[in-house]
Design a protein around this motif. Structure first.
Motif, mmCIF file in Angstrom:
data_model
loop_
_atom_site.group_PDB
_atom_site.id
_atom_site.type_symbol
_atom_site.label_atom_id
_atom_site.label_comp_id
_atom_site.label_asym_id
_atom_site.label_seq_id
_atom_site.Cartn_x
_atom_site.Cartn_y
_atom_site.Cartn_z
ATOM 1 N N LEU A 134 39.143 11.841 35.988
ATOM 2 C CA LEU A 134 38.271 10.767 35.505
ATOM 3 C C LEU A 134 38.046 10.953 34.011
ATOM 4 C CD1 LEU A 134 35.549 10.847 38.312
ATOM 5 C CD2 LEU A 134 37.118 8.949 37.911
ATOM 6 N N VAL A 135 37.875 9.854 33.322
ATOM 7 C CA VAL A 135 37.515 9.926 31.902
ATOM 8 C C VAL A 135 35.997 9.997 31.812
ATOM 9 C CG1 VAL A 135 37.615 8.786 29.668
ATOM 10 C CG2 VAL A 135 39.558 8.607 31.244
ATOM 11 N N LEU A 136 35.492 11.164 31.387
ATOM 12 C CA LEU A 136 34.055 11.391 31.340
ATOM 13 C C LEU A 136 33.576 11.522 29.902
ATOM 14 C CD1 LEU A 136 33.845 14.046 34.198
ATOM 15 C CD2 LEU A 136 33.011 11.690 34.313
ATOM 16 N N PRO A 137 32.309 11.170 29.641
ATOM 17 C CA PRO A 137 31.753 11.378 28.300
ATOM 18 C C PRO A 137 31.722 12.871 27.961
ATOM 19 C CG PRO A 137 30.322 9.981 29.646
ATOM 20 C CD PRO A 137 31.334 10.580 30.561
ATOM 21 N N LYS A 138 31.671 13.182 26.677
ATOM 22 C CA LYS A 138 31.617 14.589 26.266
ATOM 23 C C LYS A 138 30.287 15.233 26.637
ATOM 24 C CE LYS A 138 34.917 14.354 22.446
ATOM 25 N NZ LYS A 138 35.138 14.579 20.981
ATOM 26 N N LYS A 139 29.209 14.479 26.567
ATOM 27 C CA LYS A 139 27.884 15.019 26.849
ATOM 28 C C LYS A 139 27.161 14.062 27.789
ATOM 29 C CE LYS A 139 23.724 16.775 24.511
ATOM 30 N NZ LYS A 139 23.041 16.959 23.200
ATOM 31 N N TYR A 140 26.809 14.567 28.984
ATOM 32 C CA TYR A 140 26.158 13.681 29.945
ATOM 33 C C TYR A 140 25.234 14.457 30.884
ATOM 34 C CZ TYR A 140 29.930 15.282 33.103
ATOM 35 O OH TYR A 140 30.798 16.045 33.839
ATOM 36 N N TYR A 141 24.216 13.736 31.336
ATOM 37 C CA TYR A 141 23.355 14.187 32.432
ATOM 38 C C TYR A 141 23.877 13.511 33.700
ATOM 39 C CZ TYR A 141 20.316 15.933 28.774
ATOM 40 O OH TYR A 141 19.833 16.615 27.697
ATOM 41 N N ILE A 142 23.525 14.058 34.842
ATOM 42 C CA ILE A 142 24.081 13.531 36.078
ATOM 43 C C ILE A 142 23.002 13.284 37.120
ATOM 44 C CG2 ILE A 142 24.551 15.836 37.047
ATOM 45 C CD1 ILE A 142 27.149 14.641 38.247
ATOM 46 N N SER A 143 23.162 12.189 37.855
ATOM 47 C CA SER A 143 22.381 11.907 39.055
ATOM 48 C C SER A 143 23.369 11.919 40.201
ATOM 49 C CB SER A 143 21.691 10.544 38.944
ATOM 50 O OG SER A 143 21.131 10.156 40.181
ATOM 51 N N LEU A 144 23.081 12.685 41.239
ATOM 52 C CA LEU A 144 24.040 12.889 42.317
ATOM 53 C C LEU A 144 23.355 12.688 43.662
ATOM 54 C CD1 LEU A 144 26.833 13.909 43.311
ATOM 55 C CD2 LEU A 144 25.955 16.242 43.071
ATOM 56 N N GLY A 145 23.880 11.767 44.471
ATOM 57 C CA GLY A 145 23.302 11.554 45.796
ATOM 58 C C GLY A 145 23.322 10.093 46.193
ATOM 59 N N ARG A 146 22.815 9.832 47.374
ATOM 60 C CA ARG A 146 22.812 8.468 47.906
ATOM 61 C C ARG A 146 21.876 7.581 47.093
ATOM 62 N NH1 ARG A 146 24.695 5.506 51.668
ATOM 63 N NH2 ARG A 146 23.504 3.828 52.617
ATOM 64 N N PHE A 193 15.812 8.085 31.383
ATOM 65 C CA PHE A 193 16.924 8.267 30.453
ATOM 66 C C PHE A 193 16.874 7.245 29.326
ATOM 67 C CE2 PHE A 193 21.341 7.315 29.204
ATOM 68 C CZ PHE A 193 21.720 8.566 28.718
ATOM 69 N N SER A 194 16.385 6.042 29.617
ATOM 70 C CA SER A 194 16.329 4.982 28.601
ATOM 71 C C SER A 194 15.391 5.329 27.449
ATOM 72 C CB SER A 194 15.894 3.664 29.239
ATOM 73 O OG SER A 194 14.507 3.682 29.574
ATOM 74 N N LYS A 195 14.495 6.295 27.669
ATOM 75 C CA LYS A 195 13.544 6.679 26.631
ATOM 76 C C LYS A 195 14.177 7.574 25.566
ATOM 77 C CE LYS A 195 10.418 4.489 28.980
ATOM 78 N NZ LYS A 195 9.952 3.158 28.534
ATOM 79 N N PHE A 196 15.368 8.067 25.843
ATOM 80 C CA PHE A 196 16.088 8.909 24.888
ATOM 81 C C PHE A 196 17.253 8.096 24.334
ATOM 82 C CE2 PHE A 196 14.080 11.570 28.049
ATOM 83 C CZ PHE A 196 13.432 12.524 27.278
ATOM 84 N N ARG A 197 17.253 7.888 23.039
ATOM 85 C CA ARG A 197 18.188 6.931 22.437
ATOM 86 C C ARG A 197 19.372 7.588 21.741
ATOM 87 N NH1 ARG A 197 17.217 2.776 25.298
ATOM 88 N NH2 ARG A 197 18.696 1.737 23.883
ATOM 89 N N GLU A 198 19.649 8.878 21.999
ATOM 90 C CA GLU A 198 20.796 9.516 21.376
ATOM 91 C C GLU A 198 22.074 8.875 21.899
ATOM 92 O OE1 GLU A 198 18.292 10.990 22.802
ATOM 93 O OE2 GLU A 198 17.608 12.772 21.704
ATOM 94 N N GLU A 199 22.859 8.287 21.008
ATOM 95 C CA GLU A 199 24.026 7.525 21.412
ATOM 96 C C GLU A 199 25.116 8.394 22.026
ATOM 97 O OE1 GLU A 199 24.409 4.276 21.495
ATOM 98 O OE2 GLU A 199 22.361 4.014 20.770
ATOM 99 N N ASP A 200 25.117 9.705 21.706
ATOM 100 C CA ASP A 200 26.178 10.578 22.233
ATOM 101 C C ASP A 200 25.838 11.124 23.622
ATOM 102 O OD1 ASP A 200 24.101 12.174 21.238
ATOM 103 O OD2 ASP A 200 25.458 13.870 20.899
ATOM 104 N N GLU A 201 24.642 10.813 24.150
ATOM 105 C CA GLU A 201 24.241 11.279 25.468
ATOM 106 C C GLU A 201 24.406 10.162 26.494
ATOM 107 O OE1 GLU A 201 20.980 14.760 24.367
ATOM 108 O OE2 GLU A 201 20.300 12.862 25.246
ATOM 109 N N HIS A 202 24.942 10.523 27.645
ATOM 110 C CA HIS A 202 25.205 9.543 28.696
ATOM 111 C C HIS A 202 24.578 10.006 30.011
ATOM 112 C CE1 HIS A 202 28.245 8.653 25.660
ATOM 113 N NE2 HIS A 202 28.363 7.453 26.202
#
Length: 366
Positions: A181-193, A207-216
């Motif tokens: 998969l093509v993944l971003p270089k820097k990301y947080y993850i939510s995993l589950g149903r 997550f929307s409260k953090f506006r760093e463009e390089d974070e996904h």
């Protein structure tokens, strides 16, 4: 010993993953294992290389008679019931009560009692006591046990807290495969149903409260909330920073590279994803959902717990983590060491001991 594991289905995550892992460790400990599914069509049920899988509609009288004939054909066996329809099936086959173990995977009080009427709660308590009193019960967390015994008032024959088995070596091995998969270089993850009680919407809003463009934010999972969550992402103008990957058969290569797992559940029976993440050296920020997350994270990571449903608190916990990311306790080796107590060998020892099997798990599993 022949272990019969009753569940509604074998494919999927959460409870189904626990059943599969339990079957595998029992096989490794030298026992015969049959998993019997209630909800899956026989033509779609395939036996594992290690254990047999069958389909019996044990929620019906015909299915219960079929299950009874199977049990009558066995000499030395234990029944491990993993779902409500399995509980009731064995309730009606009460002659096997001493050989049956009811596995409670959720905190029933937290899940059902707070938003209903006193009359409905009385009805629930009556049914739970009818079903569980005098039975052998295994709880997946201390919180689930406390709710059932102290708040609902169930009086079991015997009970124990045995955490779900986690094959940490297998998780590590699977994490080393290619994600493709093509993944971003820097990301947080939510995993589950993607379901209401998982409250992934809160993770997205935080997550929307953090506006760093390089974070996904990468969301791995599927479920009934998928459409509403995608609409939320559009409304918050996060289409370029939130990626939905759907259900992944092997999510571990994706999880391994994340900055942190963010889990914002309202209710958890245990919290398998927390152990999986930490076993791969990935930090976790979670809501203090009943009943598992606190048991897993405390004491070293208690400050990574936020109040359930509290956006401001979750944002604060994420911000604190970002600020303290370099602390030694967030070192991958420290995170891995924290969850070693959940390894499948230790769980196998507890499970075999509680169900009166004589095989030494440590000898069979090494």
């Amino acid at each position: 010993m022949h272990y019969i594991l009753l569940t509604h289905k074998i494919e999927g995550g959460g409870l189904q993953a626990v059943v599969r892992a339990q079957a595998e460790i029992l096989m490794l400990a030298g026992h015969q294992v049959t998993v019997i599914c209630n909800k899956e069509d026989p033509s779609t049920v395939k036996s594992s290389a290690d254990f047999k899988v069958e389909s019996i509609k044990f929620h019906t009288w015909t299915g219960r008679r079929q299950l009874k004939r199977l049990l009558q054909s066995l000499d030395d066996f234990r029944v491990l019931s993993h779902s409500f329809d399995a509980y009731w099936a064995m309730f009606w086959l009460s002659q096997y009560k001493g050989k049956t173990y009811y596995f409670v995977h959720v905190d029933y009080f937290a899940m059902y009692y707070k938003k209903t009427t006193p009359l409905k709660n009385f009805e629930r308590s009556f049914n739970y006591k009818l079903l569980f009193n005098g039975k052998n019960i295994v709880f997946v967390s201390k919180g689930a046990e406390a709710s059932m015994l102290n708040k609902i008032g169930v009086k079991p024959n015997r009970s124990a807290v045995i955490y779900p088995p986690m094959d940490l070596k297998k998780i590590h091995r699977l994490s080393d495969t290619e994600a493709h998969l093509v993944l971003p270089k820097k990301y947080y993850i939510s995993l589950g149903r993607l379901a209401k009680r998982k409250n992934v919407a809160l993770t997205i809003e935080a997550f929307s409260k953090f506006r760093e463009e390089d974070e996904h934010l990468v969301i791995v999972g599927d479920g009934e909330d998928m459409t509403s969550l995608k609409d939320q992402v559009i409304a918050l103008d996060l289409r370029d920073r939130v990626l939905f990957l759907g259900w992944q058969q092997n999510p571990y290569p994706i999880l391994k590279k994340a900055e942190a797992l963010i889990m914002s559940s309202n209710i958890e029976g245990f919290g398998l994803n927390i152990v999986e993440a930490m076993s791969l050296g990935v930090p976790v920020i979670s809501t203090d959902a009943p009943s598992g997350p606190r048991e897993i994270l405390e004491p070293e990571y208690s400050d990574c717990l936020s109040s359930v449903g509290d956006l401001e608190d979750l944002v604060s916990k994420i911000a604190r983590f970002k600020l303290n990311r370099c602390e030694s306790r967030f070192n991958p080796e420290a995170l891995k060491a924290h969850v070693l107590k959940f390894n499948n060998i230790q769980v196998a020892q507890q499970l075999l001991g509680f169900t009166h099997a004589n095989t030494k798990a440590e000898d069979a599993l090494v």
